[in-house]
Design a protein around this motif. Sequence first.
Motif, PDB file in Angstrom:
ATOM      1  N   GLY A 308       8.084  -4.432 -12.224  1.00  0.00           N
ATOM      2  CA  GLY A 308       9.007  -4.528 -12.537  1.00  0.00           C
ATOM      3  C   GLY A 308       9.783  -3.637 -12.985  1.00  0.00           C
ATOM      4  O   GLY A 308      11.254  -2.533 -12.928  1.00  0.00           O
ATOM      5  N   GLY A 309       9.545  -3.075 -14.366  1.00  0.00           N
ATOM      6  CA  GLY A 309      10.254  -2.005 -15.269  1.00  0.00           C
ATOM      7  C   GLY A 309       9.863  -0.886 -14.740  1.00  0.00           C
ATOM      8  O   GLY A 309      10.372   0.594 -14.703  1.00  0.00           O
ATOM      9  N   GLN A 310       8.557  -0.451 -13.758  1.00  0.00           N
ATOM     10  CA  GLN A 310       7.974   0.838 -13.629  1.00  0.00           C
ATOM     11  C   GLN A 310       9.334   1.248 -12.467  1.00  0.00           C
ATOM     12  O   GLN A 310       8.894   2.450 -12.169  1.00  0.00           O
ATOM     13  CB  GLN A 310       6.453   0.643 -12.983  1.00  0.00           C
ATOM     14  CG  GLN A 310       5.712  -0.038 -14.073  1.00  0.00           C
ATOM     15  CD  GLN A 310       5.785   0.908 -15.038  1.00  0.00           C
ATOM     16  OE1 GLN A 310       6.054   2.530 -15.096  1.00  0.00           O
ATOM     17  NE2 GLN A 310       4.785   1.275 -15.826  1.00  0.00           N
ATOM     18  N   ILE A 311       9.825   0.365 -11.074  1.00  0.00           N
ATOM     19  CA  ILE A 311      10.612   0.485 -10.280  1.00  0.00           C
ATOM     20  C   ILE A 311      11.224   1.690 -10.770  1.00  0.00           C
ATOM     21  O   ILE A 311      12.043   2.461 -10.251  1.00  0.00           O
ATOM     22  CB  ILE A 311      10.745  -0.883  -9.560  1.00  0.00           C
ATOM     23  CG1 ILE A 311       9.755  -1.691  -8.838  1.00  0.00           C
ATOM     24  CG2 ILE A 311      11.770  -0.777  -8.656  1.00  0.00           C
ATOM     25  CD1 ILE A 311       9.640  -2.928  -7.738  1.00  0.00           C
ATOM     26  N   ILE A 312      12.025   1.296 -12.039  1.00  0.00           N
ATOM     27  CA  ILE A 312      13.264   1.652 -12.436  1.00  0.00           C
ATOM     28  C   ILE A 312      13.207   2.577 -13.234  1.00  0.00           C
ATOM     29  O   ILE A 312      13.606   4.115 -12.200  1.00  0.00           O
ATOM     30  CB  ILE A 312      13.851   1.161 -13.902  1.00  0.00           C
ATOM     31  CG1 ILE A 312      14.392  -0.528 -13.338  1.00  0.00           C
ATOM     32  CG2 ILE A 312      14.865   2.111 -14.391  1.00  0.00           C
ATOM     33  CD1 ILE A 312      14.430  -0.991 -14.699  1.00  0.00           C
ATOM     34  N   LYS A 313      11.790   3.558 -13.472  1.00  0.00           N
ATOM     35  CA  LYS A 313      10.900   4.741 -13.436  1.00  0.00           C
ATOM     36  C   LYS A 313      10.946   5.375 -12.045  1.00  0.00           C
ATOM     37  O   LYS A 313      10.648   7.113 -11.983  1.00  0.00           O
ATOM     38  CB  LYS A 313       9.855   4.471 -14.518  1.00  0.00           C
ATOM     39  CG  LYS A 313       9.804   4.541 -15.588  1.00  0.00           C
ATOM     40  CD  LYS A 313       8.639   4.097 -16.819  1.00  0.00           C
ATOM     41  CE  LYS A 313       8.686   3.988 -18.002  1.00  0.00           C
ATOM     42  NZ  LYS A 313       7.543   3.564 -18.719  1.00  0.00           N
ATOM     43  N   ASP A 320       9.641   6.739  -3.792  1.00  0.00           N
ATOM     44  CA  ASP A 320      10.009   5.278  -3.236  1.00  0.00           C
ATOM     45  C   ASP A 320       9.123   4.161  -3.756  1.00  0.00           C
ATOM     46  O   ASP A 320       6.828   4.732  -3.451  1.00  0.00           O
ATOM     47  CB  ASP A 320       9.386   5.611  -1.788  1.00  0.00           C
ATOM     48  CG  ASP A 320       9.347   4.539  -0.906  1.00  0.00           C
ATOM     49  OD1 ASP A 320       9.745   3.062  -1.012  1.00  0.00           O
ATOM     50  OD2 ASP A 320       8.145   4.661   0.222  1.00  0.00           O
ATOM     51  N   PHE A 321       9.077   3.197  -4.233  1.00  0.00           N
ATOM     52  CA  PHE A 321       7.741   2.080  -5.087  1.00  0.00           C
ATOM     53  C   PHE A 321       8.298   1.277  -4.399  1.00  0.00           C
ATOM     54  O   PHE A 321       9.097   0.734  -4.482  1.00  0.00           O
ATOM     55  CB  PHE A 321       8.590   2.062  -6.488  1.00  0.00           C
ATOM     56  CG  PHE A 321       7.792   1.325  -7.358  1.00  0.00           C
ATOM     57  CD1 PHE A 321       6.962   2.230  -8.352  1.00  0.00           C
ATOM     58  CD2 PHE A 321       7.333  -0.089  -7.111  1.00  0.00           C
ATOM     59  CE1 PHE A 321       5.391   1.688  -8.795  1.00  0.00           C
ATOM     60  CE2 PHE A 321       6.358  -0.417  -7.736  1.00  0.00           C
ATOM     61  CZ  PHE A 321       5.157   0.509  -8.985  1.00  0.00           C
ATOM     62  N   LYS A 322       6.614   0.106  -3.889  1.00  0.00           N
ATOM     63  CA  LYS A 322       6.677  -0.578  -2.648  1.00  0.00           C
ATOM     64  C   LYS A 322       5.256  -1.393  -3.452  1.00  0.00           C
ATOM     65  O   LYS A 322       4.479  -0.918  -3.969  1.00  0.00           O
ATOM     66  CB  LYS A 322       6.674   0.045  -2.005  1.00  0.00           C
ATOM     67  CG  LYS A 322       7.137   0.212  -1.020  1.00  0.00           C
ATOM     68  CD  LYS A 322       6.958   0.675   0.681  1.00  0.00           C
ATOM     69  CE  LYS A 322       7.840   1.433   1.471  1.00  0.00           C
ATOM     70  NZ  LYS A 322       7.257   1.119   2.965  1.00  0.00           N
ATOM     71  N   ASP A 358       6.929  13.861  -5.936  1.00  0.00           N
ATOM     72  CA  ASP A 358       7.788  13.423  -4.863  1.00  0.00           C
ATOM     73  C   ASP A 358       7.594  12.614  -3.741  1.00  0.00           C
ATOM     74  O   ASP A 358       5.909  12.395  -3.543  1.00  0.00           O
ATOM     75  CB  ASP A 358       8.759  15.392  -4.094  1.00  0.00           C
ATOM     76  CG  ASP A 358       8.734  15.094  -2.709  1.00  0.00           C
ATOM     77  OD1 ASP A 358      10.750  13.748  -2.398  1.00  0.00           O
ATOM     78  OD2 ASP A 358       8.713  15.001  -1.929  1.00  0.00           O
ATOM     79  N   GLY A 359       7.966  11.764  -3.038  1.00  0.00           N
ATOM     80  CA  GLY A 359       7.314  10.345  -2.023  1.00  0.00           C
ATOM     81  C   GLY A 359       7.057   9.007  -2.579  1.00  0.00           C
ATOM     82  O   GLY A 359       8.777   8.908  -2.587  1.00  0.00           O
ATOM     83  N   TYR A 360       6.307   8.534  -3.100  1.00  0.00           N
ATOM     84  CA  TYR A 360       5.910   7.603  -2.547  1.00  0.00           C
ATOM     85  C   TYR A 360       4.678   6.935  -4.052  1.00  0.00           C
ATOM     86  O   TYR A 360       3.560   7.529  -4.162  1.00  0.00           O
ATOM     87  CB  TYR A 360       5.787   6.624  -1.686  1.00  0.00           C
ATOM     88  CG  TYR A 360       4.050   7.110  -1.473  1.00  0.00           C
ATOM     89  CD1 TYR A 360       3.041   6.356  -1.480  1.00  0.00           C
ATOM     90  CD2 TYR A 360       3.778   8.232  -0.277  1.00  0.00           C
ATOM     91  CE1 TYR A 360       1.519   6.473  -0.625  1.00  0.00           C
ATOM     92  CE2 TYR A 360       2.676   8.140  -0.008  1.00  0.00           C
ATOM     93  CZ  TYR A 360       1.386   7.683  -0.413  1.00  0.00           C
ATOM     94  OH  TYR A 360       0.357   8.359   0.680  1.00  0.00           O
ATOM     95  N   VAL A 361       5.129   5.820  -4.386  1.00  0.00           N
ATOM     96  CA  VAL A 361       3.865   5.128  -5.456  1.00  0.00           C
ATOM     97  C   VAL A 361       3.922   3.433  -5.196  1.00  0.00           C
ATOM     98  O   VAL A 361       4.845   3.099  -4.866  1.00  0.00           O
ATOM     99  CB  VAL A 361       4.375   5.118  -6.536  1.00  0.00           C
ATOM    100  CG1 VAL A 361       3.341   3.915  -7.561  1.00  0.00           C
ATOM    101  CG2 VAL A 361       4.339   6.297  -7.646  1.00  0.00           C
ATOM    102  N   LYS A 362       2.673   3.306  -4.426  1.00  0.00           N
ATOM    103  CA  LYS A 362       2.347   1.930  -3.888  1.00  0.00           C
ATOM    104  C   LYS A 362       0.878   1.253  -4.520  1.00  0.00           C
ATOM    105  O   LYS A 362      -0.117   1.832  -4.819  1.00  0.00           O
ATOM    106  CB  LYS A 362       1.407   2.519  -2.665  1.00  0.00           C
ATOM    107  CG  LYS A 362       2.711   3.133  -1.663  1.00  0.00           C
ATOM    108  CD  LYS A 362       2.098   2.903  -0.439  1.00  0.00           C
ATOM    109  CE  LYS A 362       3.152   3.336   1.347  1.00  0.00           C
ATOM    110  NZ  LYS A 362       2.859   4.035   2.156  1.00  0.00           N
ATOM    111  N   VAL A 363       1.049   0.073  -4.663  1.00  0.00           N
ATOM    112  CA  VAL A 363       0.945  -0.935  -4.830  1.00  0.00           C
ATOM    113  C   VAL A 363       0.440  -1.703  -3.944  1.00  0.00           C
ATOM    114  O   VAL A 363       1.391  -2.970  -4.160  1.00  0.00           O
ATOM    115  CB  VAL A 363       1.456  -1.723  -6.734  1.00  0.00           C
ATOM    116  CG1 VAL A 363       0.385  -2.200  -7.693  1.00  0.00           C
ATOM    117  CG2 VAL A 363       1.374  -0.791  -7.757  1.00  0.00           C
ATOM    118  N   ASN A 364      -0.478  -2.114  -4.086  1.00  0.00           N
ATOM    119  CA  ASN A 364      -1.132  -3.225  -3.146  1.00  0.00           C
ATOM    120  C   ASN A 364      -2.226  -4.064  -3.499  1.00  0.00           C
ATOM    121  O   ASN A 364      -3.257  -3.480  -4.240  1.00  0.00           O
ATOM    122  CB  ASN A 364      -2.377  -2.976  -2.259  1.00  0.00           C
ATOM    123  CG  ASN A 364      -2.033  -3.574  -0.959  1.00  0.00           C
ATOM    124  OD1 ASN A 364      -1.642  -4.739  -0.879  1.00  0.00           O
ATOM    125  ND2 ASN A 364      -2.477  -2.860   0.835  1.00  0.00           N
TER     126      ASN A 364
END
Length: 607
Positions: A308-313, A320-322, A358-364
């Motif tokens: 939750g807090g990491q999405i803001i960062k 793009d955080f998923k 630049d780009g994304y961070v994905k947590v699966n």
Amino acid sequence: MSKPGFNNLSLKEILSGEQSLLTQARIRLLYYGMCLIFISLVALIVSVIFTKQYTLLGIAISGTITLGIIFKFLTWKANWEFVTHTLLSLGTLMNWFDLLIIFQKVDVITIQVVLIIIVFSFYMLGQKWGMIYSAVNLLPVLFFMFYAYTNVYNIGITAEHLDQSTIIVSVISNFIVMVFIHNHFYTAFQNNLLELKRNSEEQTKLNINLEKAIEKAEKSTQAKSEFLSTMSHEIRTPLNAVIGMSNLLMMSNPRTDQKENLEILRFSASNLLAIVNDVLDFNKIESGKVVFENIRFDLTELMNNICGGQIIKANEKGLDFKLMIDEKLTHKTVIGDPTRIAQIIFNLVSNAIKFTTDGYVKVNVTCEEDHNNYMNVRFSVKDSGIGIQGDSLKAIFEPFTQESVTTTRQYGGTGLGLAIVKRLLELKGVQMQVNSKPGLGSEFWFYLNMPVVKLESAVAEPALIPKVEADNESQLKSLHILVAEDNMINTMLMKKFFSKWAIEASFAENGKIAVEMVQQGNYDIVLMDLQMPVLNGFDAAVQIRKLEDKQKANIPIVALTASALTDIRERVFDAGMNDYLSKPFKPEELKEKVLTLVNQKKVVTNA
């Protein structure tokens, strides 16, 4: 060791430092012993030539040639065991032949030969073969003596009779061989004892030095832990004030420009706190004092809270955080250590955001195997960041290490995050996997086997403690809190917090005063600092639990500590306190703990 050539006749070529002292002694005995026997045989040949005993001359010449072949084999192949068996076998056959055919009697020479074979076999081949060769040489002699005593031994072959000079030469030669064998092995035995004594003395010195080194290392480790604990307390105390005051000012509706400055101040203090926590966590792991909990928790809820807090960062950096969670994990209650899982995922996600521009961070989070009692869950954090060079993949998991000096200067950090993650997983028997390409990003993943709580048992368990909402202001206003705190800055900070929450608070500057105030007043909860003069928080809690008034003795106590001691949790609960809170703490965290414990007391009292 290089193998000796066929033309070798040197003893040095068949000895090596890899051989034991006993093996070297046996090879020397064979080498010099055969030389001595060769000389004895030459002397015997000369003697029988003069006495014209041609049968014995043939035997002596044959023995000399055979001995020369065996000697050559020893200096070529250095197979001392084969040579020993060959000599003993030939000596045994020769002994039988001389006894039963040539001389047809037991004389002093026969006895000498038997003794030589017995001594030689034991020294060269040990007890087992010594007994075998002793038996095959002694038994025929004893049988012959017994038979010759009771019967006339006659095989139709005329027995040879030795000339006195030949007997003298043979007896002297045999005595020399026996003395040589005993002297050689006595010397080897003595040298072996001296070597053992030297090794024992060296081992004793090494053990003493090792004990000193271990003692020094233990003292060094203890000093390091005490130093880290002291530094933690000294750093956390002002940090508590900085973060606390920042939170207070943020609660006072500051102007936009002031709010930005306060955010920077709070962010910087939080970063400093994160660095301190990393160092302390790593010290706990290295000292082997990390204890994993096994409690129930909702994995989906935990992952949402972590990210939750990491999405803001991530959004602040335009990333793009998923967060993707397998449907099989929805509403699943599992058993594990949510704090350590949160620490691992938080470090991985923080790194992904830090090194991605630049780009994304994905947590699966996916369920790889769903069994009746447990699930095999795969946790993955993937980014499109700077990536890692192939030869640096191992180095990034080492403490205080990043991929390069440039990375450290550009992105900062202690280099402990991944080291902590790796060691925490290893303590659970899990390996961290990584796949990365420079410029294309990285993926870190690992698997955890997590026991699943069945729905029936989860529903059947009664919830004694009602869920507390952090913003329950009406409950806070009715509370009377006692704070035991000797630090003036912390006291001032607590007063401001309680003023904002409209809480009535009393303060004690040491543990002794806190105990007296609990006896005299009526409080809903005690916030107890642990390091205080006169009487520390541990002893104060123990005295409160011993009060005659049971209602006051059972008052909820929350420990407040800036210490980094690894056993702080156990010591807090052993002293009878209900919970603890590490400084610097978040206002909402303090508020929630206070309300939880107060409500818990009400439930127990009304039950």
